[in-house]
Design a protein around this motif. Structure first.
Motif, PDB file in Angstrom:
ATOM      1  N   TYR A 109       3.074   1.845  -8.758  1.00  0.00           N
ATOM      2  CA  TYR A 109       3.192   1.023  -7.562  1.00  0.00           C
ATOM      3  C   TYR A 109       4.483   1.348  -6.825  1.00  0.00           C
ATOM      4  CZ  TYR A 109      -0.390  -1.531 -10.029  1.00  0.00           C
ATOM      5  OH  TYR A 109      -1.543  -1.856 -10.696  1.00  0.00           O
ATOM      6  N   ALA A 110       4.475   1.124  -5.520  1.00  0.00           N
ATOM      7  CA  ALA A 110       5.671   1.231  -4.694  1.00  0.00           C
ATOM      8  C   ALA A 110       5.897  -0.145  -4.091  1.00  0.00           C
ATOM      9  CB  ALA A 110       5.488   2.287  -3.611  1.00  0.00           C
ATOM     10  N   GLY A 111       7.100  -0.641  -4.216  1.00  0.00           N
ATOM     11  CA  GLY A 111       7.292  -2.029  -3.822  1.00  0.00           C
ATOM     12  C   GLY A 111       8.468  -2.289  -2.905  1.00  0.00           C
ATOM     13  N   ASN A 112       8.559  -3.476  -2.519  1.00  0.00           N
ATOM     14  CA  ASN A 112       9.531  -4.161  -1.673  1.00  0.00           C
ATOM     15  C   ASN A 112       9.747  -3.537  -0.292  1.00  0.00           C
ATOM     16  OD1 ASN A 112      11.299  -2.128  -2.683  1.00  0.00           O
ATOM     17  ND2 ASN A 112      13.012  -3.547  -2.845  1.00  0.00           N
ATOM     18  N   LEU A 113       8.731  -2.837   0.189  1.00  0.00           N
ATOM     19  CA  LEU A 113       8.647  -2.416   1.587  1.00  0.00           C
ATOM     20  C   LEU A 113       7.245  -2.800   2.067  1.00  0.00           C
ATOM     21  CD1 LEU A 113      10.338   1.136   1.588  1.00  0.00           C
ATOM     22  CD2 LEU A 113      11.327  -1.060   2.282  1.00  0.00           C
ATOM     23  N   PRO A 114       6.973  -4.094   2.172  1.00  0.00           N
ATOM     24  CA  PRO A 114       5.620  -4.577   2.469  1.00  0.00           C
ATOM     25  C   PRO A 114       4.978  -3.895   3.670  1.00  0.00           C
ATOM     26  CG  PRO A 114       7.096  -6.412   2.049  1.00  0.00           C
ATOM     27  CD  PRO A 114       7.945  -5.177   2.115  1.00  0.00           C
ATOM     28  N   GLY A 115       3.734  -3.444   3.456  1.00  0.00           N
ATOM     29  CA  GLY A 115       2.960  -2.833   4.518  1.00  0.00           C
ATOM     30  C   GLY A 115       3.341  -1.398   4.837  1.00  0.00           C
ATOM     31  N   ARG A 116       4.330  -0.832   4.129  1.00  0.00           N
ATOM     32  CA  ARG A 116       4.801   0.514   4.462  1.00  0.00           C
ATOM     33  C   ARG A 116       4.474   1.553   3.388  1.00  0.00           C
ATOM     34  NH1 ARG A 116      10.871  -0.343   5.719  1.00  0.00           N
ATOM     35  NH2 ARG A 116      10.769   1.923   5.861  1.00  0.00           N
ATOM     36  N   VAL A 117       3.790   1.138   2.319  1.00  0.00           N
ATOM     37  CA  VAL A 117       3.508   2.076   1.226  1.00  0.00           C
ATOM     38  C   VAL A 117       2.009   2.219   0.958  1.00  0.00           C
ATOM     39  CG1 VAL A 117       5.764   1.865   0.132  1.00  0.00           C
ATOM     40  CG2 VAL A 117       3.932   0.268  -0.483  1.00  0.00           C
ATOM     41  N   GLY A 118       1.209   1.856   1.923  1.00  0.00           N
ATOM     42  CA  GLY A 118      -0.241   2.031   1.810  1.00  0.00           C
ATOM     43  C   GLY A 118      -0.833   1.306   0.618  1.00  0.00           C
ATOM     44  N   GLN A 119      -1.722   1.979  -0.081  1.00  0.00           N
ATOM     45  CA  GLN A 119      -2.439   1.369  -1.207  1.00  0.00           C
ATOM     46  C   GLN A 119      -1.571   1.203  -2.453  1.00  0.00           C
ATOM     47  OE1 GLN A 119      -5.540  -0.042  -1.135  1.00  0.00           O
ATOM     48  NE2 GLN A 119      -5.167   0.270   1.036  1.00  0.00           N
ATOM     49  N   LEU A 120      -0.334   1.672  -2.439  1.00  0.00           N
ATOM     50  CA  LEU A 120       0.508   1.567  -3.635  1.00  0.00           C
ATOM     51  C   LEU A 120       1.071   0.165  -3.863  1.00  0.00           C
ATOM     52  CD1 LEU A 120       2.273   5.018  -3.646  1.00  0.00           C
ATOM     53  CD2 LEU A 120       0.453   4.202  -5.143  1.00  0.00           C
ATOM     54  N   GLU A 121       0.698  -0.781  -3.010  1.00  0.00           N
ATOM     55  CA  GLU A 121       0.998  -2.195  -3.270  1.00  0.00           C
ATOM     56  C   GLU A 121      -0.144  -2.827  -4.070  1.00  0.00           C
ATOM     57  OE1 GLU A 121       3.266  -4.603  -0.113  1.00  0.00           O
ATOM     58  OE2 GLU A 121       1.990  -3.250   1.052  1.00  0.00           O
ATOM     59  N   ASN A 122      -1.300  -2.169  -4.096  1.00  0.00           N
ATOM     60  CA  ASN A 122      -2.529  -2.751  -4.633  1.00  0.00           C
ATOM     61  C   ASN A 122      -2.900  -2.175  -5.996  1.00  0.00           C
ATOM     62  OD1 ASN A 122      -2.787  -4.103  -2.147  1.00  0.00           O
ATOM     63  ND2 ASN A 122      -3.811  -2.341  -1.270  1.00  0.00           N
ATOM     64  N   THR A 123      -3.852  -2.862  -6.642  1.00  0.00           N
ATOM     65  CA  THR A 123      -4.434  -2.366  -7.885  1.00  0.00           C
ATOM     66  C   THR A 123      -5.907  -2.116  -7.650  1.00  0.00           C
ATOM     67  OG1 THR A 123      -2.871  -3.660  -9.215  1.00  0.00           O
ATOM     68  CG2 THR A 123      -4.871  -2.892 -10.318  1.00  0.00           C
ATOM     69  N   SER A 124      -6.329  -0.891  -7.933  1.00  0.00           N
ATOM     70  CA  SER A 124      -7.736  -0.513  -7.804  1.00  0.00           C
ATOM     71  C   SER A 124      -8.273  -0.101  -9.163  1.00  0.00           C
ATOM     72  CB  SER A 124      -7.882   0.662  -6.825  1.00  0.00           C
ATOM     73  OG  SER A 124      -7.485   0.264  -5.531  1.00  0.00           O
ATOM     74  N   CYS A 125      -9.571  -0.187  -9.315  1.00  0.00           N
ATOM     75  CA  CYS A 125     -10.227   0.240 -10.546  1.00  0.00           C
ATOM     76  C   CYS A 125     -10.044   1.740 -10.720  1.00  0.00           C
ATOM     77  CB  CYS A 125     -11.715  -0.110 -10.495  1.00  0.00           C
ATOM     78  SG  CYS A 125     -12.619   0.462 -11.953  1.00  0.00           S
ATOM     79  N   ARG A 126      -9.619   2.156 -11.895  1.00  0.00           N
ATOM     80  CA  ARG A 126      -9.395   3.577 -12.141  1.00  0.00           C
ATOM     81  C   ARG A 126     -10.704   4.356 -12.252  1.00  0.00           C
ATOM     82  NH1 ARG A 126      -9.570   1.671 -17.225  1.00  0.00           N
ATOM     83  NH2 ARG A 126      -9.853   2.956 -19.025  1.00  0.00           N
ATOM     84  N   GLN A 127     -11.818   3.645 -12.434  1.00  0.00           N
ATOM     85  CA  GLN A 127     -13.107   4.333 -12.580  1.00  0.00           C
ATOM     86  C   GLN A 127     -13.882   4.419 -11.264  1.00  0.00           C
ATOM     87  OE1 GLN A 127     -15.282   3.959 -16.249  1.00  0.00           O
ATOM     88  NE2 GLN A 127     -17.141   3.454 -15.105  1.00  0.00           N
ATOM     89  N   CYS A 128     -14.077   3.278 -10.599  1.00  0.00           N
ATOM     90  CA  CYS A 128     -14.913   3.293  -9.394  1.00  0.00           C
ATOM     91  C   CYS A 128     -14.119   3.162  -8.092  1.00  0.00           C
ATOM     92  CB  CYS A 128     -15.970   2.192  -9.464  1.00  0.00           C
ATOM     93  SG  CYS A 128     -15.315   0.520  -9.240  1.00  0.00           S
ATOM     94  N   GLY A 129     -12.819   2.855  -8.186  1.00  0.00           N
ATOM     95  CA  GLY A 129     -11.984   2.759  -6.998  1.00  0.00           C
ATOM     96  C   GLY A 129     -12.006   1.415  -6.288  1.00  0.00           C
ATOM     97  N   GLU A 130     -12.782   0.467  -6.804  1.00  0.00           N
ATOM     98  CA  GLU A 130     -12.867  -0.873  -6.192  1.00  0.00           C
ATOM     99  C   GLU A 130     -11.478  -1.506  -6.097  1.00  0.00           C
ATOM    100  OE1 GLU A 130     -14.628  -4.282  -4.561  1.00  0.00           O
ATOM    101  OE2 GLU A 130     -15.617  -2.394  -5.056  1.00  0.00           O
ATOM    102  N   LEU A 131     -11.154  -2.092  -4.929  1.00  0.00           N
ATOM    103  CA  LEU A 131      -9.899  -2.807  -4.760  1.00  0.00           C
ATOM    104  C   LEU A 131      -9.983  -4.115  -5.547  1.00  0.00           C
ATOM    105  CD1 LEU A 131      -7.126  -3.111  -3.413  1.00  0.00           C
ATOM    106  CD2 LEU A 131      -8.300  -4.152  -1.467  1.00  0.00           C
ATOM    107  N   LEU A 132      -9.128  -4.263  -6.546  1.00  0.00           N
ATOM    108  CA  LEU A 132      -9.182  -5.425  -7.431  1.00  0.00           C
ATOM    109  C   LEU A 132      -8.115  -6.466  -7.104  1.00  0.00           C
ATOM    110  CD1 LEU A 132      -9.795  -3.513 -10.762  1.00  0.00           C
ATOM    111  CD2 LEU A 132     -11.478  -4.666  -9.304  1.00  0.00           C
ATOM    112  N   ILE A 133      -6.916  -6.008  -6.803  1.00  0.00           N
ATOM    113  CA  ILE A 133      -5.833  -6.919  -6.433  1.00  0.00           C
ATOM    114  C   ILE A 133      -5.161  -6.340  -5.199  1.00  0.00           C
ATOM    115  CG2 ILE A 133      -3.700  -8.074  -7.138  1.00  0.00           C
ATOM    116  CD1 ILE A 133      -4.568  -7.579 -10.064  1.00  0.00           C
TER     117      ILE A 133
END
Length: 166
Positions: A109-133
């Motif tokens: 994850y990349a943090g404390n620059l909200p909205g500036r690091v793309g999907q690296l603020e989120n957690t996605s499923c490692r298998q299907c890619g579904e956005l989980l958090i």
């Protein structure tokens, strides 16, 4: 756990301590206690952000702790006793995250620059890619795991400690 850098020189000069006790603590927590552990490294430009150091840290985490330990790279902001160093940019966080993922770490994850690091603020499923958090900074905007911590789309288990809802 705050892993401030991956060199003894950094720990001794900037922290007044040593790297090895931090590494030993991480191994103890992950392998002996079963405590859920995540690692945060504050990237300070010119101090602990070289490709070699990030790669060495990432490879050590892979080898000693495994691919599922979450790693967070966060941005330094000049303040207090270190105002002579510029801030960490989003590009620097993205670059460090790419190195860690190339080393095999699954949850970077990349943090404390909200909205500036793309999907690296989120957690996605490692298998299907579904956005989980989905996150924006420290705010959870979406929480789509089952109570057991599984992806609702494909059923793969996400390592961690989970509940019915956030």
């Amino acid at each position: 756990v705050d892993l401030k850098a991956f060199t003894e020189d950094f720990y001794f000069k900037l922290c007044g301590g040593h790297l090895q006790p931090v590494l030993d603590t991480l191994v103890y927590l992950v392998k002996e206690t079963g405590v859920w552990t995540e690692i945060t490294t504050l990237l300070i430009p010119g101090k602990n952000d070289s490709d070699e150091e990030i790669e060495a840290e990432s490879k050590w985490i892979m080898k000693e702790l495994g691919p599922d330990v979450p790693v967070h790279f966060t941005a330094f902001h000049p303040d207090y006793k270190m105002t002579d160093v510029g801030p960490t940019t989003a590009a620097m966080l993205l670059h460090a995250s790419r190195i860690a993922r190339e080393a095999g770490l699954r949850y970077v994850y990349a943090g404390n620059l909200p909205g500036r690091v793309g999907q690296l603020e989120n957690t996605s499923c490692r298998q299907c890619g579904e956005l989980l958090i989905a996150r924006y900074g420290y705010l959870i905007q979406k929480y789509a795991l089952t109570p057991e911590g599984d992806c609702p789309t494909c059923g793969v288990h996400l390592p961690g400690r989970w509940a019915r809802a956030f």
